[in-house]
Design an enzyme around this catalytic site. Sequence first.
Site, short mmCIF file in Angstrom:
data_model
loop_
_atom_site.label_atom_id
_atom_site.label_comp_id
_atom_site.label_asym_id
_atom_site.label_seq_id
_atom_site.Cartn_x
_atom_site.Cartn_y
_atom_site.Cartn_z
N GLY A 193 0.77 -1.24 0.00
CA GLY A 193 0.00 0.00 0.00
C GLY A 193 0.79 1.28 0.00
O GLY A 193 0.21 2.36 -0.14
N GLU B 191 4.29 -6.60 1.76
CA GLU B 191 3.71 -6.91 0.45
C GLU B 191 3.66 -5.71 -0.48
O GLU B 191 2.60 -5.37 -1.01
CB GLU B 191 2.29 -7.46 0.62
CG GLU B 191 2.15 -8.66 1.52
CD GLU B 191 0.68 -9.03 1.78
OE1 GLU B 191 -0.22 -8.23 1.46
OE2 GLU B 191 0.45 -10.12 2.32
N PRO B 192 4.77 -5.02 -0.70
CA PRO B 192 4.70 -3.87 -1.60
C PRO B 192 4.50 -4.32 -3.05
O PRO B 192 5.02 -5.36 -3.45
CB PRO B 192 6.08 -3.21 -1.43
CG PRO B 192 6.98 -4.33 -1.08
CD PRO B 192 6.15 -5.29 -0.26
N ARG C 174 3.03 -1.62 -5.94
CA ARG C 174 3.20 -0.37 -6.67
C ARG C 174 4.55 0.30 -6.42
O ARG C 174 5.19 0.77 -7.35
CB ARG C 174 2.08 0.58 -6.23
CG ARG C 174 2.01 1.89 -7.02
CD ARG C 174 1.08 2.88 -6.31
NE ARG C 174 -0.19 2.28 -5.94
CZ ARG C 174 -1.28 2.30 -6.70
NH1 ARG C 174 -1.26 2.91 -7.86
NH2 ARG C 174 -2.39 1.73 -6.28
N TYR D 223 -9.72 5.51 -11.84
CA TYR D 223 -9.54 6.21 -10.56
C TYR D 223 -9.39 7.72 -10.73
O TYR D 223 -9.10 8.42 -9.75
CB TYR D 223 -8.27 5.73 -9.84
CG TYR D 223 -8.09 4.24 -9.73
CD1 TYR D 223 -9.01 3.45 -9.04
CD2 TYR D 223 -6.97 3.62 -10.29
CE1 TYR D 223 -8.81 2.08 -8.92
CE2 TYR D 223 -6.77 2.26 -10.16
CZ TYR D 223 -7.69 1.50 -9.48
OH TYR D 223 -7.49 0.15 -9.36
N CYS E 236 -13.93 4.02 -27.85
CA CYS E 236 -15.21 4.73 -27.95
C CYS E 236 -15.85 4.96 -26.58
O CYS E 236 -16.90 4.40 -26.27
CB CYS E 236 -16.15 3.96 -28.85
SG CYS E 236 -15.39 3.62 -30.43
N GLU E 237 -15.18 5.74 -25.76
CA GLU E 237 -15.73 6.14 -24.46
C GLU E 237 -15.11 7.49 -24.11
O GLU E 237 -13.92 7.68 -24.32
CB GLU E 237 -15.32 5.16 -23.35
CG GLU E 237 -15.87 3.79 -23.51
CD GLU E 237 -16.25 3.15 -22.18
OE1 GLU E 237 -16.33 3.87 -21.17
OE2 GLU E 237 -16.48 1.94 -22.20
C1 LIG Z 1 -3.04 -4.97 -3.62
C2 LIG Z 1 -2.44 -5.58 -2.42
C3 LIG Z 1 -1.11 -5.33 -2.08
C4 LIG Z 1 -0.22 -4.40 -2.86
O1 LIG Z 1 -0.62 -3.08 -2.78
P1 LIG Z 1 0.34 -1.92 -3.38
O2 LIG Z 1 -0.44 -0.70 -3.16
O3 LIG Z 1 0.55 -2.23 -4.80
O4 LIG Z 1 1.60 -1.95 -2.59
C5 LIG Z 1 -0.59 -5.99 -0.99
N1 LIG Z 1 -1.35 -6.83 -0.25
C6 LIG Z 1 -2.64 -7.08 -0.54
C7 LIG Z 1 -3.40 -8.01 0.31
C8 LIG Z 1 -3.23 -6.46 -1.63
O5 LIG Z 1 -4.51 -6.70 -1.90
#
Ligand SMILES: *Cc1c(COP(=O)(O)O)cnc(C)c1O
Length: 440
Positions: A261, A298-299, A301, A341, A370-371
């Site tokens: 996140g 869990e990165p 992005r 978004y 076409c949007e």
């Molecule tokens: C989407 C997601 C992530 C990765 O999020 P980023 O914003 O890309 O870092 C990590 N863990 C879980 C459970 C997710 O759903």
Amino acid sequence: MMRRNELAGPFQVNSQRPPGFVLRERGQDFVLHCEDIPLPKLAERYGTPLYVYSATAIRERLATFNHAFRRVRHTICYSVKANSNINILRLLARQGCGFDVVSGGELERVLVAGRSAASKVVFSGVGKSRDEITAALKARILLFNVESESELRVLAECAKRLRMVARVALRVNPDVAADTHPYISTGLRKHKFGVPINSARTLYAEAAGSRSLKVAGVSVHIGSQITDAAPFAEAIARVADLIRELRSNGHKIDYVDVGGGLGIDYQEPRLKFPDYVAKYAQAVTKPLRGLKVHLLLEPGRSIVGPAGTLLTSVLYRKENDGKHFLVVDAAMNDLIRPALYGAYHEIVPVVQFGDLAAKKETVDVVGPVCESGDFFARDRELSRVEEGDLLAILDAGAYGMALASNYNTRPRPAEILIRGKSAKVIRRREKVRELYSAEL
Ligand SMILES: *Cc1c(COP(=O)(O)O)cnc(C)c1O
């Protein structure tokens, strides 16, 4: 002639983009490169629209994460959904990275990228099917992040059938607000994700009562594109309280999965990436001090976002009642973030002429779909470009190709991975025939 920094504007000073994407001088002009390769050369060889990634940038960003957490036991489990190209997964696996998967399909990609990575895989997601759970058990993944009581029962059944024991963490919902787009905020009670932190203890007791389950951790993930450390600290402080309570009830909590996140700077340059990640690391680790847990991160992005660009050609210039449009050959099916978004992506001309740098115009950059939602920028001030010129849509490495579709029967772009002077096709461009062959 203008100096490079003036010419490049915010692009050049956004310290998160190099070493992947830099402007280099070529005579009077400046040309955008990915590492050592000029983007016009890639466009010529592989066509547009084209996703271009920097292997060095990806590797360095992963290393930055590992460095920021060097003082605590940790494993980075890259979130596969951000960019699931097998070659990128392989590159990360070779650096010792683990993976966060949210489907059986993603798990299969990881196993193809490197079988031995399975021992560092965590499986997240609110709707895992029995088949997916069974496949993950057989692959002997590290951890299941369970999101409901029903899932806990299904996991126990599947494990029992295989005579295996599944390591579980419960994904708790900390009821913490994160300042991000509502579609990618996940940590509030009203969201479908996780189990309420207050009912977690009952579920942990249930898990501990099953011989097919082994309680191993707690997990939390509050959303995506969060650029402020405070919500992370708040969520993890609540998790820390829960861990103390669970331990006092006799549960063995070894792992804390803090999710992903961490946002990136699509717009304004902020801190240098190492300083930014260090701040995040401090927010995450401080509430856990003294708990002696193994941290899972869990990165997604923040590892791949700025390491990728969507390269596109200007097809047409068009003016409607004084409004100027650049119609480009990429569209919302290739990169849906602006449409989905309202996301901002910096767009820069790939070749910037010294003498034309001052000539700016306000344009909408739109695709052929076409949007009316098919746009990359609205009322954006850009240096004037002509038909046939190349534009780079920056920071497109995450949730770009991963969210691409074949809407309007448009083949998805090819993907190229750059390492220094070498370019590798890591996904060839689709052929139109492939798009309908399953219908024949
Ligand atoms: C989407 C997601 C992530 C990765 O999020 P980023 O914003 O890309 O870092 C990590 N863990 C879980 C459970 C997710 O759903």
